[in-house]
Design a protein around this motif. Structure first.
Motif, PDB file in Angstrom:
ATOM      1  N   SER A 210      -0.741  12.963  44.229  1.00 43.54           N
ATOM      2  CA  SER A 210      -1.804  11.977  44.447  1.00 43.54           C
ATOM      3  C   SER A 210      -1.887  10.965  43.311  1.00 43.54           C
ATOM      4  O   SER A 210      -2.020   9.759  43.541  1.00 43.54           O
ATOM      5  N   VAL A 211      -1.810  11.479  42.060  1.00 40.05           N
ATOM      6  CA  VAL A 211      -2.016  10.586  40.911  1.00 40.05           C
ATOM      7  C   VAL A 211      -0.715  10.225  40.191  1.00 40.05           C
ATOM      8  O   VAL A 211      -0.709   9.356  39.321  1.00 40.05           O
ATOM      9  N   ASP A 213       0.896  11.728  37.887  1.00 43.80           N
ATOM     10  CA  ASP A 213       0.847  11.960  36.445  1.00 43.80           C
ATOM     11  C   ASP A 213       1.747  13.151  36.134  1.00 43.80           C
ATOM     12  O   ASP A 213       1.543  14.260  36.637  1.00 43.80           O
ATOM     13  N   VAL A 214       2.771  12.953  35.289  1.00 40.88           N
ATOM     14  CA  VAL A 214       3.746  13.998  35.002  1.00 40.88           C
ATOM     15  C   VAL A 214       3.110  15.207  34.324  1.00 40.88           C
ATOM     16  O   VAL A 214       3.680  16.303  34.323  1.00 40.88           O
ATOM     17  N   SER A 215       1.913  15.033  33.761  1.00 45.47           N
ATOM     18  CA  SER A 215       1.211  16.180  33.153  1.00 45.47           C
ATOM     19  C   SER A 215       1.031  17.297  34.166  1.00 45.47           C
ATOM     20  O   SER A 215       1.147  18.489  33.838  1.00 45.47           O
ATOM     21  N   TYR A 216       0.737  16.914  35.402  1.00 50.13           N
ATOM     22  CA  TYR A 216       0.530  17.916  36.444  1.00 50.13           C
ATOM     23  C   TYR A 216       1.832  18.637  36.781  1.00 50.13           C
ATOM     24  O   TYR A 216       1.815  19.833  37.107  1.00 50.13           O
ATOM     25  N   PHE A 217       2.941  17.939  36.722  1.00 49.53           N
ATOM     26  CA  PHE A 217       4.233  18.592  36.981  1.00 49.53           C
ATOM     27  C   PHE A 217       4.520  19.636  35.905  1.00 49.53           C
ATOM     28  O   PHE A 217       4.952  20.762  36.210  1.00 49.53           O
ATOM     29  N   TYR A 218       4.295  19.269  34.637  1.00 46.76           N
ATOM     30  CA  TYR A 218       4.489  20.226  33.554  1.00 46.76           C
ATOM     31  C   TYR A 218       3.553  21.422  33.721  1.00 46.76           C
ATOM     32  O   TYR A 218       3.936  22.578  33.486  1.00 46.76           O
ATOM     33  N   TYR A 219       2.328  21.134  34.123  1.00 46.38           N
ATOM     34  CA  TYR A 219       1.329  22.196  34.267  1.00 46.38           C
ATOM     35  C   TYR A 219       1.712  23.155  35.399  1.00 46.38           C
ATOM     36  O   TYR A 219       1.606  24.378  35.261  1.00 46.38           O
ATOM     37  N   VAL A 220       2.169  22.604  36.523  1.00 50.68           N
ATOM     38  CA  VAL A 220       2.600  23.445  37.645  1.00 50.68           C
ATOM     39  C   VAL A 220       3.794  24.307  37.227  1.00 50.68           C
ATOM     40  O   VAL A 220       3.866  25.498  37.555  1.00 50.68           O
TER      41      VAL A 220
END
Length: 694
Positions: A210-211, A213-220
């Motif tokens: 949705s956003v 933001d690669v931060s979410y990829f790292y977090y997942v």
């Protein structure tokens, strides 16, 4: 010596060794034992060179080297020796016993369980992470073995374990049924944990797309790696996901650790902007660790688990130091996203450190070392999701502030409408909001209608100023409204001093509300008396039936209302309370439900014609809301009263007079009886139904 003679010799030696055991060495078992820790009852032998065989340890000279454990759970750290264990059970009861022995630890490469046969030989069960999961006789994530003893029988069992990682042997003797229940509880708890982690993965993947933001990829990736570690450590991955691939079970801990640690470092660097917020040495150290953990994921292809597991553990420790350090530094620099981040990794660092210390044999096996990581990681992933959400909130702050005032005004407007249109009214129409209501919305339902009215309100009102009138009505209504709501009703409208309420569950709710209103009136009148005001009385009328609930009016001016003969009849019945001196009057349809409920006291009042009805209507009185002394008198005279009513309607007027006079002699103020006597004493036998007009 031939093979058969050798086996008999070994059996003899084993029997000799077991018979020489002292009473303290034996584990006494019975059917009554549900759960028994065996840690302090087991004997163990270290085999650093891994050369001893079962025949070796069965010899008396080797068997005497076994050491008795003094701990509830045996922890051997990262030594990678062979460990032999000896357990001697004795059944000194007259019943056969069948129990389970569990090793509550799933990451053992080789587990060999030796159990004695009836002919003195031993059978071997071999399983572990070096073998497919199907090799286990008892299909469980942990190692479970069955023991059986006849009455008075003694048996000695042996266990050999070896693993490439840390070895922990918490042994427990279980009753089969107790173990099944305990195992089910653990499965449910871990299932909940896995569910939380999977939900977090899916939720953050959705946010990532949705956003962008690669931060979410790292977090997942981090959560996925962490979940993989847990699946390996608990044994559920081996049991359900890769049961035919021992190589994966032995090496996935290292692979998932590399993915988890590299991802969390990348996530930390981006989320905290470590390039600007922490010292350069720390930022560079984190980059080196990212490369190192990336390299770790490939080491199982070339190195044995004995080495890779230790490397993974060694590289995990600095991560548990560097991330909190970077978070604290960012927090002290008043970097807002570091708030939740600091809290999340504080929880995880504490729980993770405890687990690592357990694996390197610094801490023993406790509830926190066993389950702390589950609790800590659950809290951590939730808190980090909150931290990411907070980061998005910062990015969208200006837009939200622009919308905040409009949303607040809409909320205030909706709440204001709700004070004029009950939520229950909207719910019955199938509407979520007053904004959804349209002219002509309607629904037909079976409901109970309650009308209440203050007696002689006009006379009372004339003695007060307009302001006093409003204060009095609001004081009264504010006390009665909560009673109706407590009994699952909602107020359709206020009509001056009158209340019209609807009950959609059942008639009993309406009757219960009416009774409580009458009982509370006594307390309210005491309050009025203290204020110098005269007491008041109210009448309550209840009827149930089909009605139409909907909106009427015009497009620019709507009103919710109820249209039905049921409503009109409830109002007429309420007006009859003045005639018969009753506090609560109900219709025949309502009294049928009261009879089924069996809680309230009631009596028949009369059959009367009411305005708008051609046929007479039976009206009953519920007198649980009367003064206690009046309730007692009505109960004492109920038999005579009912006989009098029956005789009256059977045209047996002399008998009716006698019965009603008996009532009056006990309860002179019974207005209903007085009305019947007034009909009887004028010398006439033509009984007429009384027309009641409003």
């Amino acid at each position: 010596m031939n093979c058969k003679s050798f086996i008999l010799y070994i059996a003899f030696i084993a029997l000799f060794a077991s018979s020489s055991l002292s009473a303290e060495d034996k584990i006494h078992v019975s059917k009554d034992i549900e759960r028994l820790p065996l840690g302090k009852s087991v004997y163990y032998l270290e085999d650093p060179e891994r050369k001893l065989t079962f025949e070796d340890i069965s010899k008396p000279d080797v068997g005497s080297k076994f050491i008795k454990s003094d701990k509830d759970s045996l922890d051997f750290g990262q030594l990678n020796y062979n460990y032999w264990f000896r357990l001697t059970f004795e059944n000194d009861t007259p019943e056969s016993v069948s129990k389970l022995v569990e090793i509550n630890y799933s990451n053992i490469d080789i587990a060999q369980f030796y159990k004695p046969n009836s002919d003195g030989t031993y059978s071997k069960e071999e399983s572990g992470m070096l073998f497919p999961f199907s090799a286990r006789s008892f299909k469980n994530r942990n190692f479970v073995y069955q023991i059986e003893l006849e009455p008075g029988q003694q048996k000695t069992y042996y266990l050999m374990t070896w693993t490439s990682g840390g070895l922990n042997i918490p042994l427990t003797l279980w009753d089969k049924e107790t173990f099944s229940q305990y195992n089910a509880d653990v499965q449910h708890g871990l299932g909940l944990y896995y569910g939380v982690m999977i939900v977090m993965i899916l939720y953050n993947i959705f946010i990532f797309f949705s956003v962008r933001d690669v931060s979410y990829f790292y977090y997942v990736s981090y959560i996925l790696g962490f979940l993989g570690i847990q699946l390996v450590l608990t044994g559920h991955g081996f049991q359900y996901l890769w049961p035919a691939f021992p190589f994966l079970q032995r090496n996935f801990y290292v692979v998932f650790t590399g993915i988890c640690m590299a991802s969390v470092l990348l996530f930390t660097k981006r989320f905290l902007n470590t390039k600007d917020n922490v010292p350069k040495w720390l930022d560079k150290s984190m980059k080196i660790l990212i490369v190192a953990h990336g390299f770790i994921t490939l080491t199982p292809l070339v190195l044995p688990p004995e080495i890779t597991v230790k490397l993974a553990l060694l590289l995990t420790l600095p991560v548990l130091i560097f991330i909190p350090t970077a978070t604290v530094i960012s927090f002290l620099k008043k970097f807002r996203p570091a708030r939740y981040f600091l809290l999340a990794f504080t929880v995880l660092t504490v729980s993770g450190t405890v687990v690592v210390l357990r694996f390197i044999n610094v801490l023993g096996s406790t509830f926190l070392t066993e389950y702390g990581l589950y609790l800590g990681s659950t809290m951590e992933v939730i808190l980090l999701s909150i931290a990411l959400a907070d980061r998005i909130n910062i990015m969208k702050k200006e837009k939200e502030e622009a919308q905040a005032k409009t949303l607040e005004m809409q909320k205030i407007l909706t709440e204001s409408y709700a004070r004029f249109v009950p939520k229950d009214f909207l719910a019955n129409l199938g509407k979520d909001s007053i904004l959804d209501v349209r002219l002509g919305d309607q629904i037909q339902k079976e409901m109970a209608v309650l009308f209440s009215d203050i007696r002689s309100f006009t006379t009372l009102s004339e003695q007060m100023t307009p302001a006093e009138n409003f204060n009095f009505i609001n004081s009264y209504l504010s006390r009665m409204s909560p009673i109706i709501q407590r009994h699952n009703g909602f107020i359709d409208k206020f009509i001056g001093d009158a209340i019209m309420a609807l009950f959609q569950r059942n008639v009993i709710d309406a009757v219960s509300a009416g009774v409580e209103m009458q009982r509370y009136l006594k307390e309210y009148n005491e309050h009025r008396n203290r204020q110098g005001y005269i007491p008041i009385q109210i009448g309550v009328g209840i009827h149930s039936g089909s009605l139409m609930l909907g909106t009427i009016g015009a497009e620019e001016r709507l009103e919710g209302t109820v249209i039905s003969d049921t409503v009109n009849l409830a109002s007429r019945i309420e007006s009859l309370t003045k005639v018969y001196g009753s506090r609560i009057a109900v219709s025949e349809s309502a009294i049928e439900e009261v009879k089924k409920y069996g809680k309230f006291h009631f009596r028949f009042l009369d059959r009367v014609k009411v305005k708008g009805k051609q046929k007479p209507v039976s009206v009953y009185e519920v007198f649980d809301g009367d003064e206690p002394q009046h309730q007692d008198l009505k109960l004492k005279t109920k038999e005579s009263y009912e006989k009098g009513v029956k005789a009256f309607y059977s045209n047996s007027f002399e008998e009716a007079k006698q019965q009603f006079e008996n009532v009056i002699s006990i309860f002179p103020d019974d207005k209903a009886t007085q009305l019947y006597l007034k009909r009887l004493y004028p010398v006439t036998h033509d009984r007429k139904l009384e027309e009641v007009e409003e």
